[in-house]
Design an enzyme around this catalytic site. Structure first.
Site, PDB file in Angstrom:
ATOM      1  N   ASN A  14      42.099  49.013  40.967  1.00  8.25           N
ATOM      2  CA  ASN A  14      40.994  48.427  40.200  1.00  8.25           C
ATOM      3  C   ASN A  14      39.853  48.228  41.180  1.00  8.25           C
ATOM      4  O   ASN A  14      39.890  47.323  42.005  1.00  8.25           O
ATOM      5  CB  ASN A  14      41.439  47.085  39.596  1.00  8.25           C
ATOM      6  N   LYS A  16      36.846  47.375  40.615  1.00 10.40           N
ATOM      7  CA  LYS A  16      35.906  46.308  40.215  1.00 10.40           C
ATOM      8  C   LYS A  16      34.467  46.803  40.372  1.00 10.40           C
ATOM      9  O   LYS A  16      34.183  47.958  40.115  1.00 10.40           O
ATOM     10  CB  LYS A  16      36.161  45.032  41.020  1.00 10.40           C
ATOM     11  N   HIS A 100      41.381  41.366  32.051  1.00  8.69           N
ATOM     12  CA  HIS A 100      41.475  40.949  33.456  1.00  8.69           C
ATOM     13  C   HIS A 100      40.954  39.515  33.579  1.00  8.69           C
ATOM     14  O   HIS A 100      40.025  39.119  32.872  1.00  8.69           O
ATOM     15  CB  HIS A 100      40.637  41.905  34.323  1.00  8.69           C
ATOM     16  N   GLU A 102      39.070  38.156  35.589  1.00  9.78           N
ATOM     17  CA  GLU A 102      37.630  38.039  35.861  1.00  9.78           C
ATOM     18  C   GLU A 102      36.829  38.213  34.569  1.00  9.78           C
ATOM     19  O   GLU A 102      35.770  37.595  34.406  1.00  9.78           O
ATOM     20  CB  GLU A 102      37.217  39.068  36.935  1.00  9.78           C
ATOM     21  N   GLU A 172      49.209  38.883  36.440  1.00  9.86           N
ATOM     22  CA  GLU A 172      48.331  38.627  37.573  1.00  9.86           C
ATOM     23  C   GLU A 172      48.027  37.129  37.653  1.00  9.86           C
ATOM     24  O   GLU A 172      47.124  36.643  36.959  1.00  9.86           O
ATOM     25  CB  GLU A 172      47.015  39.389  37.397  1.00  9.86           C
ATOM     26  N   GLY A 178      42.623  38.437  44.816  1.00 13.75           N
ATOM     27  CA  GLY A 178      41.555  38.463  45.811  1.00 13.75           C
ATOM     28  C   GLY A 178      41.607  37.322  46.799  1.00 13.75           C
ATOM     29  O   GLY A 178      40.649  37.092  47.544  1.00 13.75           O
ATOM     30  N   SER A 217      46.749  40.315  45.256  1.00 15.10           N
ATOM     31  CA  SER A 217      46.868  40.481  46.710  1.00 15.10           C
ATOM     32  C   SER A 217      48.066  41.341  47.119  1.00 15.10           C
ATOM     33  O   SER A 217      48.730  41.054  48.102  1.00 15.10           O
ATOM     34  CB  SER A 217      46.908  39.114  47.409  1.00 15.10           C
TER      35      SER A 217
HETATM   36  C1  PEP Z   1      42.974  42.754  40.602  1.00 18.73           C
HETATM   37  O1  PEP Z   1      41.774  42.864  40.655  1.00 18.73           O
HETATM   38  O2  PEP Z   1      43.558  42.990  39.535  1.00 18.73           O
HETATM   39  C2  PEP Z   1      43.689  42.349  41.803  1.00 18.73           C
HETATM   40  C3  PEP Z   1      44.980  42.157  41.719  1.00 18.73           C
HETATM   41  O3  PEP Z   1      42.959  42.172  42.940  1.00 18.73           O
HETATM   42  P1  PEP Z   1      43.541  41.957  44.444  1.00 18.73           P
HETATM   43  O4  PEP Z   1      44.587  43.024  44.645  1.00 18.73           O
HETATM   44  O5  PEP Z   1      42.362  42.145  45.326  1.00 18.73           O
HETATM   45  O6  PEP Z   1      44.117  40.596  44.497  1.00 18.73           O
END
Ligand code: PEP
Length: 261
Positions: A14, A16, A100, A102, A172, A178, A217
């Protein structure tokens, strides 16, 4: 296991809000070449909308899939700024990330809109990757499982059983995205098992076919321990999907762990 693990694992990047058109195409080409020998799992990249068609065109004859990061349920009309699921499919994407955290946090995404988007995606043969996960305060209050369960319930509401078996769920935890702070494999497995059990109540044995990804992460050095868990069927990856080196390494480490388990 074997080359035929069920469900077939998926590792999806992803990106972003990252990357110019040329950077996106170059990263996609790099991931395509670096993961060309990986056949036991599915792999996809998630560029921004502006690069979606160009990346998909570049990957046309490869196994590497493309995921959009959002999509709208209406087919056409006066919805300035939105992108229809049919347009996403037409651009060559195979997957669409929906709900997501975000989008939920910054763009008022709700369980109801997630449900409509998932239905619309399936209607044009896109695979929705439906994101669910609790915040840190919900986890600290002992509400992680309840929160995830109610998000899943909301997302499934508009789907028939035949549609539901075609979705991908991404667990998630918001506090892990992040932040560099990932859930332990045991914490993740506990939630994945609960998601699987909830899906089983609707679909019985068919729930075993649904991919439940972990996201938050995930890095090349922690992916193996996560993939060793019974109900973790791949990963949704943000930061570590932004260079060829880290994403290809993560995919290879994750694939080896899937083959071992
Ligand atoms: C994500 O954006 O879905 C995500 C898991 O980001 P990160 O791997 O950077 O934590």
């Amino acid at each position: 296991m074997s080359q035929s693990r069920v469900p077939r694992p998926l590792f999806c990047g992803n990106w972003k809000l990252w990357g110019s058109l040329s950077e996106s195409v170059a990263l996609a080409k790099g991931v395509r070449d670096a993961t060309a020998g990986v056949t036991a799992v599915d792999v996809a990249v998630g560029p921004g909308f502006v690069a979606l068609a160009a990346v998909a065109e570049k990957l046309q004859s490869s196994a590497l899939g493309v995921a959009a990061q959002d999509g709208y349920w209406e087919v056409k009309g006066a919805f300035t700024g939105e992108v229809a699921m049919a347009q996403i499919a037409d651009a060559g994407a195979r997957y669409v990330i929906i709900g997501h955290s975000e989008r939920r946090q910054f763009f008022a995404e709700t369980d109801a809109s997630v449900a409509r988007k998932a239905k619309a995606a399936l209607g044009v043969h896109l695979t929705p990757i439906i994101c669910i996960g609790e915040t840190l305060s919900e986890r600290d209050a002992g509400q992680a499982l309840a929160r995830v369960s109610s998000q899943l319930d909301g997302a499934m509401r508009e789907l028939s059983d035949a549609e539901l078996v075609r979705v991908v769920i991404a667990y998630e935890p918001v506090w892990a995205i992040g932040t560099g702070r990932n859930a332990t494999p045991e914490q993740a497995q506990e939630v994945h098992a609960a998601i699987r059990a909830q899906l089983s109540r609707r679909l019985q044995g068919k729930a075993q076919e649904i991919r439940i990804l972990y996201g938050g992460s995930v890095k090349p050095d922690n992916v193996a321990s996560l993939m060793g868990q019974k109900d973790i069927d791949g990963a949704l990856v943000g930061g570590a999907s932004l260079t060829v080196e880290s994403f290809a390494k993560l995919v290879k480490e994750g694939t080896s762990a899937c083959i071992r388990s």
